[in-house]
Design a protein around this motif. Structure first.
Motif, PDB file in Angstrom:
ATOM      1  N   ALA A 146       0.813  -1.224   0.000  1.00 43.87           N
ATOM      2  CA  ALA A 146       0.000   0.000   0.000  1.00 43.87           C
ATOM      3  C   ALA A 146       0.842   1.268   0.000  1.00 43.87           C
ATOM      4  O   ALA A 146       0.299   2.363  -0.018  1.00 43.87           O
ATOM      5  CB  ALA A 146      -0.933  -0.011   1.200  1.00 43.87           C
ATOM      6  N   ARG A 147       2.123   1.148  -0.007  1.00 45.10           N
ATOM      7  CA  ARG A 147       2.974   2.348   0.014  1.00 45.10           C
ATOM      8  C   ARG A 147       2.908   3.142  -1.276  1.00 45.10           C
ATOM      9  O   ARG A 147       3.187   4.320  -1.296  1.00 45.10           O
ATOM     10  CB  ARG A 147       4.424   1.952   0.284  1.00 45.10           C
ATOM     11  CG  ARG A 147       4.634   1.533   1.705  1.00 45.10           C
ATOM     12  CD  ARG A 147       6.107   1.373   1.987  1.00 45.10           C
ATOM     13  NE  ARG A 147       6.235   0.621   3.223  1.00 45.10           N
ATOM     14  CZ  ARG A 147       7.117  -0.319   3.428  1.00 45.10           C
ATOM     15  NH1 ARG A 147       7.990  -0.628   2.485  1.00 45.10           N
ATOM     16  NH2 ARG A 147       7.161  -0.949   4.562  1.00 45.10           N
ATOM     17  N   GLU A 148       2.589   2.497  -2.339  1.00 44.86           N
ATOM     18  CA  GLU A 148       2.545   3.179  -3.635  1.00 44.86           C
ATOM     19  C   GLU A 148       1.170   3.042  -4.260  1.00 44.86           C
ATOM     20  O   GLU A 148       0.492   2.041  -4.084  1.00 44.86           O
ATOM     21  CB  GLU A 148       3.577   2.598  -4.602  1.00 44.86           C
ATOM     22  CG  GLU A 148       3.182   1.220  -5.066  1.00 44.86           C
ATOM     23  CD  GLU A 148       3.680   0.826  -6.440  1.00 44.86           C
ATOM     24  OE1 GLU A 148       3.530   1.591  -7.415  1.00 44.86           O
ATOM     25  OE2 GLU A 148       4.189  -0.283  -6.531  1.00 44.86           O
ATOM     26  N   GLU A 149       0.784   4.050  -4.959  1.00 46.64           N
ATOM     27  CA  GLU A 149      -0.427   3.991  -5.761  1.00 46.64           C
ATOM     28  C   GLU A 149       0.050   3.751  -7.183  1.00 46.64           C
ATOM     29  O   GLU A 149       0.696   4.612  -7.772  1.00 46.64           O
ATOM     30  CB  GLU A 149      -1.217   5.294  -5.626  1.00 46.64           C
ATOM     31  CG  GLU A 149      -1.720   5.507  -4.202  1.00 46.64           C
ATOM     32  CD  GLU A 149      -2.297   6.886  -3.981  1.00 46.64           C
ATOM     33  OE1 GLU A 149      -2.634   7.589  -4.952  1.00 46.64           O
ATOM     34  OE2 GLU A 149      -2.392   7.274  -2.806  1.00 46.64           O
ATOM     35  N   PRO A 150      -0.219   2.568  -7.730  1.00 46.74           N
ATOM     36  CA  PRO A 150       0.333   2.242  -9.049  1.00 46.74           C
ATOM     37  C   PRO A 150      -0.255   3.110 -10.152  1.00 46.74           C
ATOM     38  O   PRO A 150      -1.355   3.645 -10.010  1.00 46.74           O
ATOM     39  CB  PRO A 150      -0.047   0.773  -9.233  1.00 46.74           C
ATOM     40  CG  PRO A 150      -1.192   0.547  -8.334  1.00 46.74           C
ATOM     41  CD  PRO A 150      -1.041   1.495  -7.187  1.00 46.74           C
ATOM     42  N   PRO A 151       0.475   3.239 -11.257  1.00 44.89           N
ATOM     43  CA  PRO A 151      -0.042   4.006 -12.395  1.00 44.89           C
ATOM     44  C   PRO A 151      -1.428   3.522 -12.805  1.00 44.89           C
ATOM     45  O   PRO A 151      -1.661   2.315 -12.895  1.00 44.89           O
ATOM     46  CB  PRO A 151       0.989   3.751 -13.499  1.00 44.89           C
ATOM     47  CG  PRO A 151       2.240   3.361 -12.771  1.00 44.89           C
ATOM     48  CD  PRO A 151       1.781   2.649 -11.523  1.00 44.89           C
ATOM     49  N   GLN A 152      -2.330   4.464 -13.012  1.00 49.38           N
ATOM     50  CA  GLN A 152      -3.712   4.197 -13.426  1.00 49.38           C
ATOM     51  C   GLN A 152      -4.435   3.253 -12.463  1.00 49.38           C
ATOM     52  O   GLN A 152      -5.410   2.622 -12.823  1.00 49.38           O
ATOM     53  CB  GLN A 152      -3.756   3.637 -14.849  1.00 49.38           C
ATOM     54  CG  GLN A 152      -3.223   4.593 -15.866  1.00 49.38           C
ATOM     55  CD  GLN A 152      -2.434   3.885 -16.953  1.00 49.38           C
ATOM     56  OE1 GLN A 152      -2.279   2.673 -16.976  1.00 49.38           O
ATOM     57  NE2 GLN A 152      -1.878   4.681 -17.853  1.00 49.38           N
ATOM     58  N   ASP A 153      -3.923   3.155 -11.227  1.00 51.83           N
ATOM     59  CA  ASP A 153      -4.508   2.290 -10.196  1.00 51.83           C
ATOM     60  C   ASP A 153      -4.660   0.850 -10.683  1.00 51.83           C
ATOM     61  O   ASP A 153      -5.586   0.136 -10.310  1.00 51.83           O
ATOM     62  CB  ASP A 153      -5.857   2.859  -9.721  1.00 51.83           C
ATOM     63  CG  ASP A 153      -5.676   4.225  -9.086  1.00 51.83           C
ATOM     64  OD1 ASP A 153      -4.756   4.381  -8.271  1.00 51.83           O
ATOM     65  OD2 ASP A 153      -6.455   5.139  -9.413  1.00 51.83           O
ATOM     66  N   ARG A 154      -3.705   0.417 -11.487  1.00 48.35           N
ATOM     67  CA  ARG A 154      -3.729  -0.950 -12.011  1.00 48.35           C
ATOM     68  C   ARG A 154      -2.835  -1.844 -11.156  1.00 48.35           C
ATOM     69  O   ARG A 154      -1.644  -1.563 -10.990  1.00 48.35           O
ATOM     70  CB  ARG A 154      -3.236  -0.994 -13.455  1.00 48.35           C
ATOM     71  CG  ARG A 154      -4.212  -0.369 -14.437  1.00 48.35           C
ATOM     72  CD  ARG A 154      -3.687  -0.532 -15.864  1.00 48.35           C
ATOM     73  NE  ARG A 154      -4.602   0.034 -16.817  1.00 48.35           N
ATOM     74  CZ  ARG A 154      -5.563  -0.658 -17.425  1.00 48.35           C
ATOM     75  NH1 ARG A 154      -5.742  -1.922 -17.167  1.00 48.35           N
ATOM     76  NH2 ARG A 154      -6.353  -0.059 -18.297  1.00 48.35           N
ATOM     77  N   ILE A 155      -3.411  -2.915 -10.667  1.00 51.07           N
ATOM     78  CA  ILE A 155      -2.652  -3.884  -9.874  1.00 51.07           C
ATOM     79  C   ILE A 155      -1.443  -4.357 -10.670  1.00 51.07           C
ATOM     80  O   ILE A 155      -0.339  -4.456 -10.134  1.00 51.07           O
ATOM     81  CB  ILE A 155      -3.560  -5.071  -9.472  1.00 51.07           C
ATOM     82  CG1 ILE A 155      -4.646  -4.582  -8.506  1.00 51.07           C
ATOM     83  CG2 ILE A 155      -2.749  -6.208  -8.864  1.00 51.07           C
ATOM     84  CD1 ILE A 155      -5.778  -5.564  -8.269  1.00 51.07           C
ATOM     85  N   THR A 156      -1.633  -4.618 -11.943  1.00 52.24           N
ATOM     86  CA  THR A 156      -0.560  -5.158 -12.783  1.00 52.24           C
ATOM     87  C   THR A 156       0.558  -4.158 -13.074  1.00 52.24           C
ATOM     88  O   THR A 156       1.586  -4.537 -13.631  1.00 52.24           O
ATOM     89  CB  THR A 156      -1.122  -5.686 -14.113  1.00 52.24           C
ATOM     90  OG1 THR A 156      -1.784  -4.611 -14.784  1.00 52.24           O
ATOM     91  CG2 THR A 156      -2.079  -6.842 -13.879  1.00 52.24           C
TER      92      THR A 156
END
Length: 156
Positions: free
Chosen positions: A97-107
């Motif tokens: 949870a430390r990072e919010e991935p690009p476009q909120d994509r798990i992958t």
């Protein structure tokens, strides 16, 4: 004797708290998802365990269901609110949870890319897999939140 008993009580409490804490390794040991989450989200893709994205990402995903990665996944207001509340309670905690991935994509998250670094793009494009988001293709118990490395089976 009283001191020893108190020490034993503290040890038992610590053990019980650790056992009750969410496991954020490669298996999701959280609460059973509400049926509406499994039905609504699992109807098109894996109803992903909430710990795979940070809470802020889940909030954006839920607020943009009309444009859900190229599809209209709109829900009635009551269902959306209940799912959103559940995701906010149990959403990503810990290292993932430390990072919010690009476009909120798990992958696109760093931990996903690290865990799958040895899987080629061609492997993900196989007809039996189709995309990195199709977790269940290789993780047979993905629907139960089990992504343990030793149970991965990459289909031909």
């Amino acid at each position: 004797m009283q001191i020893r008993f108190t020490h034993l009580m503290r040890s038992a409490l610590a053990v019980s708290l650790l056992a009750a804490a969410p496991a954020w390794a490669d298996s999701y040991k959280g609460p059973t998802p509400p049926a509406m989450y499994t039905q609504e989200c699992g109807g098109c893709h894996l109803a992903f365990p909430p710990n795979l994205l940070p809470k802020a990402s889940w909030q954006r995903v839920m607020s943009g269901l009309d444009k859900h990665y190229g599809s209209d996944a709109s829900l009635d207001a009551a269902t959306q609110k209940q799912i959103d509340i559940w995701l906010q309670i149990y959403g990503g905690q810990g290292k993932r949870a430390r990072e919010e991935p690009p476009q909120d994509r798990i992958t696109r998250s760093a931990w996903f890319e690290r865990k799958h670094r040895e899987v080629s793009a061609a492997t993900f494009k196989r007809a039996s897999i189709k995309s990195p988001a199709n977790c269940a293709a290789c993780h047979g118990d993905a629907a139960q939140g089990d992504f343990e490395d030793d149970r991965v089976r990459i289909p031909k």
